[in-house]
Enzyme design. Structure first.
Site, PDB file in Angstrom:
ATOM      1  N   ASP A 287      74.215  48.678  55.347  1.00 38.28           N
ATOM      2  CA  ASP A 287      74.923  47.830  54.385  1.00 38.28           C
ATOM      3  C   ASP A 287      75.031  46.379  54.842  1.00 38.28           C
ATOM      4  OD1 ASP A 287      75.126  50.110  52.950  1.00 38.28           O
ATOM      5  OD2 ASP A 287      77.237  50.471  53.406  1.00 38.28           O
TER       6      ASP A 287
ATOM      7  N   GLU B 292      75.679  59.677  59.828  1.00 34.65           N
ATOM      8  CA  GLU B 292      76.154  59.357  61.199  1.00 34.65           C
ATOM      9  C   GLU B 292      76.878  60.551  61.822  1.00 34.65           C
ATOM     10  OE1 GLU B 292      76.616  57.469  58.474  1.00 34.65           O
ATOM     11  OE2 GLU B 292      74.982  56.097  58.941  1.00 34.65           O
TER      12      GLU B 292
ATOM     13  N   ASP C 213      71.493  59.408  53.641  1.00 35.35           N
ATOM     14  CA  ASP C 213      72.546  58.415  53.871  1.00 35.35           C
ATOM     15  C   ASP C 213      73.748  59.130  54.490  1.00 35.35           C
ATOM     16  OD1 ASP C 213      73.992  56.019  53.719  1.00 35.35           O
ATOM     17  OD2 ASP C 213      74.594  56.353  51.631  1.00 35.35           O
TER      18      ASP C 213
END
Ligand code: MIG
Length: 788
Positions: free
Chosen positions: A484, A410, A407
Site C-alpha cells: 500500500d 503476513e 493479499d
C-alpha cells in the site's frame, strides 16, 4: 497484590530483559562428519558446511548439535565439495577451490577469505553469541568502503549502509516513509560490495531478525534473531551477479511467468460488478490501450468468503471470464488467507472437519477479524492444508482463471498486534512450532500451496501468482508487489530502490502500484509513474477505494495519449523483457538492475537510487518530481545512444536529460541488440512483426532472441525458438551474422526488420556474408528486411 508474595515475584526482575551477550567462547573439540565440520566451543555447537565451493553455511546452536534440515527456503542439501583441512596451532583452515574458511580457536571466530587471502566476511572482535532470552547474534567486521544492498522490501535509498532493519512481515497501510520498517516481506539476505568485490550473507532464520548496518562508529555490523539457530550462508561472489546466482541456487529461482503476466495489468479496490468490469474492458478496447489482466479485489466475493463469487454483483463469472478471454484479457481474483466462520460455508466446514486451521497448543482454533468478520486461518505449515488449499483453486480454474492475487498473508489481522497471536502452535508437519517462529513464512507457504495447486490444475499452463507477503525464496512461487504505497511523488521515487533491492534479494519479478494506491493521484503523477512502470518487471496500475479512479483515461486526453504511448512501449519491449525473464529464471540475475550490478568497479554507481538498468545495457532514468523537465543522468563508461533521438554520448559523465511530460529518458549502450514487437491489444494476440535494433560496437555485439508459446511449460520440452545474432563493426562496415539456432517453436513473424543505429549510408552492411545494398537510410540509422 502488593500485600501478597506477588510483590516480590521474580518475574518483575526479569522484565528488565536480560540482554547480556554470551560469547560462545574458545574451541574445545573438532570432528569432521562427512561434509560437516563440527565444532564444540565452551558454550555452543557450530557446524560449517560447504554447499558448493563458493557457498559456505555456518550454523551455531547454543544448546545442542545444530539441526541442519530445517530450512523453508533452501530445498537442496550440499553438493559434495572437495575441502582441504589444514590444522594450525591457532586455527583450522578449510579450503575449497574458491574460498578459505579460517576457524580461529581462541576465541572461536570464523573468517571467510578468497583464495588470495582477501577477507570476504570476518567475525568482529565480538563474534557469535546468544543471550538468556534465546536470541542469537553475530557481529562482523565492517569496512570503510562497504556498501550494503538487498534486505528485500525496504524503504529508503539503494545503499543500506547506516540503516537498521527488522524482518517481521507486517501490513502497513500508514504512509511508508524512510523509517517505516518492517513491511510485508522478510528476506534476510544482503550483499556487500567492497571496491568491486561482492559477497552475500543469507541469514536463514524465520524468527524476527534484525540487521544492524549502522557501521560508522563501531566498524561492525550484526545480525540477530529472537530465537532459533544462528544459521547463515556466505555466498562468495566475486561479482554481484555471481552472488545472485549463488543465493538463488540456494533459495530457488523464479519460474518463467506466462507472457500475459508481463503485460499491462489494471486493478482497483474494487471493480465491483460484472457491468463495471465489462465497461472497463470495453474502454481499453475502444481506446486501443493494450491490457492483459484485470484484477478483481475483495468485492467480487460473497461476503468476503474466499472461493466464492457474489451472485448479485457477478451473476455469471464464467461467462464474464470467457468474454474477457475472447478479447485476450485475463481476470486475476484476490484470495486472502482468512476463512469466514460460517457453519454453512464449505471451505470453513472442510477446514474444521479436516483439522486444517491454525490452533493453539491446547487445541482451540485461533480466530481473528479480517474482511469477512471472524475468521480462521489455514495452517500452511501442514502438508495436508497446502494440498487442500491448492486443490480448492479448482473453483477458480473451472471458471477459466489462470492467475491469483494473494493479499493479507503476513498474515494481517485486525487487532492490536496486527497479526496472529504469536502463541499459536503451527503443526509444521508434526514438528510443532509457534507463530513467533513461523510468522515470517506464513505468506511464503501460502504462495507455495497456491502456485503448486494452480500448476496442477492448469494442466501444463503456467500460473500467475502475485503476493504481498513472503520470505527468502518467495520468487519460486510469486511476483511481489510492494503493498500500500500512496500517490506521492516521494513514493514514485522510493519505488526504484525498493524494487532494485528486491531484485538484489532474488525477487526478479516485482513492481509498485502504478499511480499510487492510497491518496488521490493526478494526471502528471500517473503519467510519470506509468513511464516508470513500463520498465518495472511487474506493471500494474492499482488504486484504493475512496480515492479517485486512475485508469489511463481518467485525467483527460493529454495524459491519456502519453500513458497509452508508454503502455504500448511496454508491448514493443516485451520480447526483450521476456528474454530477460528467461535469463532471470535461469541465473537469478534480476531483470531490473542497479547500475553497480553491471559496473561493480565504478563507485559512482554505488548510490544511484534514481536510475536503473533493464538487462545489461539500457538505462532508464524516470522523472520523479512535478514540473521537472530536466534531470541528471549518470552514464558509465562506454558509448550511449539516446533511445529516442539517436544522439550519442561518451560515458563516464553525467548529462542533463531534457524530458517533457511525454518523454522518459532511455539510453542504450553501444553493443546492445534489442528486439521490438509490433503493438498488440494484449499478449494473447501474436506478434507478427519483428524489428531488431542493433547498436554496433567495436567490441562486438551478441544477442540470443528467445521466444516460445508464452503460456505452457512446453519450452521445458525444448519447444522454443532462438535466433543468434553476432554483430561486428569495423571502421566502415557492419557485419551481421544471424542464425536460427533452435526452432521447435515457430514465431508468427516471418521476417525481421533490422535497424542499425549510429551508422550512415557510407557504411557497408554485410548480412550473413551478403552485401546489403538496398538499405533505407533514416535519421540516425539504416534499415533493411530479411526473412529468418
Ligand atoms: O487494505 O483488498 O494491499 O492492494 O486493494 C486492505 C483490499 C486490503 C490491501 C492490499 C490492497 C488491496 C486491499 N488490501
Amino acid at each position: 497484590m502488593q500485600d501478597t508474595s506477588f510483590a516480590i515475584h521474580p518475574g518483575k526482575e526479569k522484565k528488565l530483559k536480560d540482554q547480556t551477550f554470551h560469547d560462545i567462547g574458545n574451541l574445545k573439540q573438532f570432528i569432521q562428519r562427512d561434509q560437516v565440520f563440527a565444532f564444540q566451543t565452551e558454550k555452543a555447537y557450530v557446524n560449517v558446511i560447504f554447499y558448493r565451493d563458493d557457498i559456505v553455511r555456518v550454523v551455531m546452536n547454543p544448546h545442542q548439535e545444530p539441526e541442519l534440515n530445517n530450512s523453508f527456503a533452501v530445498e537442496q542439501g550440499p553438493d559434495s565439495v572437495d575441502v582441504k583441512v589444514d590444522e594450525q596451532e591457532d586455527m583450522l583452515v578449510l579450503s575449497s577451490e574458491h574460498v578459505k574458511v579460517q576457524v580461529c580457536k581462541e576465541p572461536f571466530r570464523i573468517n571467510v577469505l578468497d583464495t588470495k587471502g582477501y577477507s570476504l566476511v570476518s567475525d568482529a572482535t565480538q563474534g557469535m553469541g546468544f543471550n538468556n532470552d534465546g536470541h542469537v547474534i553475530c557481529f562482523k567486521k565492517a569496512y570503510q568502503d562497504d556498501h550494503y544492498y538487498g534486505f528485500g522490501e525496504k524503504t529508503g535509498f539503494l545503499d543500506k549502509r547506516g540503516e537498521k532493519y527488522t524482518m517481521w512481515n507486517s501490513d502497513v497501510y500508514a504512509p511508508h516513509n524512510p523509517e517505516t520498517d518492517p513491511l510485508y516481506e522478510s528476506i534476510p539476505f544482503f550483499m556487500t560490495l567492497r571496491r568491486g568485490r561482492a559477497t552475500g550473507i543469507f541469514f536463514d532464520n524465520t524468527f524476527k531478525t534484525t540487521f544492524n548496518m549502522k557501521v560508522e562508529q563501531s566498524e561492525t555490523y550484526s545480525f540477530e534473531a529472537e530465537g532459533g539457530q544462528l544459521d547463515y550462508y556466505v555466498c562468495a561472489g566475486p561479482s554481484p551477479k555471481e552472488v545472485l546466482e549463488q543465493y538463488t541456487a540456494l533459495t530457488g529461482r523464479m519460474p518463467l511467468p506466462p507472457k500475459w503476466g508481463l503485460g499491462y495489468h489494471q486493478s482497483r479496490y474494487s471493480y465491483k460488478t460484472d457491468a463495471e468490469v465489462r465497461e472497463l474492458v470495453q474502454n481499453f478496447v475502444d481506446k486501443e490501450i493494450p491490457v492483459d489482466a484485470i484484477h478483481l479485489d475483495i468485492h467480487y466475493m460473497n461476503g468476503y468468503r474466499v472461493f466464492t463469487f457474489d451472485q448479485n454483483r457477478f451473476p455469471d463469472p464464467k461467462k464474464l471470464i470467457m468474454d474477457m478471454k475472447e478479447k485476450g484479457i485475463r481476470a486475476v481474483p484476490i484470495v486472502d488467507p482468512g476463512v469466514k466462520v460460517d457453519a454453512e460455508y464449505s471451505i470453513y466446514q472442510e477446514g474444521i472437519t479436516n483439522d486444517l486451521f491454525c490452533k493453539y497448543l491446547e487445541g482451540n482454533i485461533f480466530f481473528g477479524d479480517v474482511w469477512p468478520g471472524k475468521s480462521a486461518f489455514p495452517d500452511f505449515t501442514k502438508e495436508s492444508t497446502r494440498k487442500w488449499w491448492g486443490e480448492s483453486h479448482k473453483f477458480y480454474t473451472e471458471l477459466g482463471i489462470e492467475g491469483i492475487w494473494n493479499d493479507m498473508n503476513e498474515p494481517a489481522v485486525f487487532n492490536e498486534t496486527k497479526t496472529m497471536d504469536v502463541d499459536v502452535m503451527h503443526d509444521n508437519d508434526g514438528n510443532p512450532k509457534t507463530h513467533r517462529e513461523l510468522h515470517n513464512v506464513y505468506g511464503y507457504l501460502m504462495g507455495e500451496a497456491t502456485y503448486n495447486g494452480m500448476k496442477e490444475l492448469l494442466d501444463q499452463k503456467r500460473p500467475f501468482l502475485l503476493t504481498r507477503a513472503g520470505y527468502a525464496g518467495v520468487q519460486k512461487y510469486a511476483a511481489v508487489w510492494t503493498g500500500d504505497n500512496r500517490s506521492f511523488w516521494e513514493h514514485l521515487e522510493m519505488a526504484i530502490p525498493m524494487c532494485l533491492n528486491l531484485g538484489v534479494s532474488g525477487v526478479a519479478y516485482s513492481g509498485p502500484d502504478v499511480g499510487g494506491f492510497a491518496h488521490d493521484t493526478n494526471g502528471e503523477l500517473l503519467t510519470r509513474w506509468t513511464q516508470f512502470g513500463t520498465f518495472t518487471p511487474f506493471f500494474r496500475n492499482h488504486s484504493a477505494i475512496e480515492f479517485v479512479y486512475q485508469e489511463p483515461w481518467q485525467f483527460g486526453e493529454k495524459y491519456e495519449a502519453i500513458i497509452k504511448k508508454y503502455i504500448q512501449l511496454r508491448y514493443k519491449w516485451l520480447p526483450h523483457i521476456y528474454k530477460l525473464f528467461k535469463e532471470a529464471s535461469e541465473t537469478g540475475v534480476p531483470v531490473m538492475r542497479p547500475l553497480f550490478m553491471e559496473y561493480p568497479d565504478d563507485e559512482e554507481t554505488y548510490q544511484l537510487s534514481d536510475q536503473f538498468l533493464i538487462g545489461s545495457n539500457v538505462i532508464i532514468a524516470p522523472v520523479l518530481r512535478p514540473g521537472v523537465k530536466d534531470r541528471i543522468v549518470y552514464l558509465p563508461k562506454g558509448i550511449w545512444h539516446d533511445y529516442w533521438t539517436g544522439e550519442t554520448y561518451e560515458g563516464g559523465q553525467r548529462i542533463i536529460a531534457h524530458a517533457e511530460l511525454d518523454h522518459l529518458p532511455i539510453y542504450v549502450k553501444s553493443g546492445a541488440i534489442l528486439p521490438e514487437a509490433n503493438v498488440k491489444p494484449s499478449t494473447a494476440h501474436d506478434v507478427d512483426e519483428m524489428t531488431i535494433h542493433i547498436y554496433p560496437s567495436e567490441n562486438g555485439a551478441l544477442y540470443e532472441l528467445y521466444d516460445d508459446d508464452g503460456e505452457t511449460f512446453n519450452y521445458q520440452q525444448k519447444e522454443y525458438f532462438t535466433l543468434e545474432l553476432n554483430v561486428k563493426q569495423s571502421s566502415d562496415a557492419v557485419l551481421i551474422d544471424s542464425k536460427v539456432s533452435h526452432q521447435q517453436y515457430k514465431p508468427k513473424w516471418k521476417e525481421i526488420a533490422y535497424k542499425i543505429h549510429g551508422v550512415s549510408s557510407k557504411d557497408t552492411i554485410i548480412y550473413n556474408g551478403e552485401n546489403i545494398s538496398d538499405v533505407k537510410v533514416q535519421e540516425g540509422y539504416v534499415s533493411f528486411k530479411k526473412a529468418w
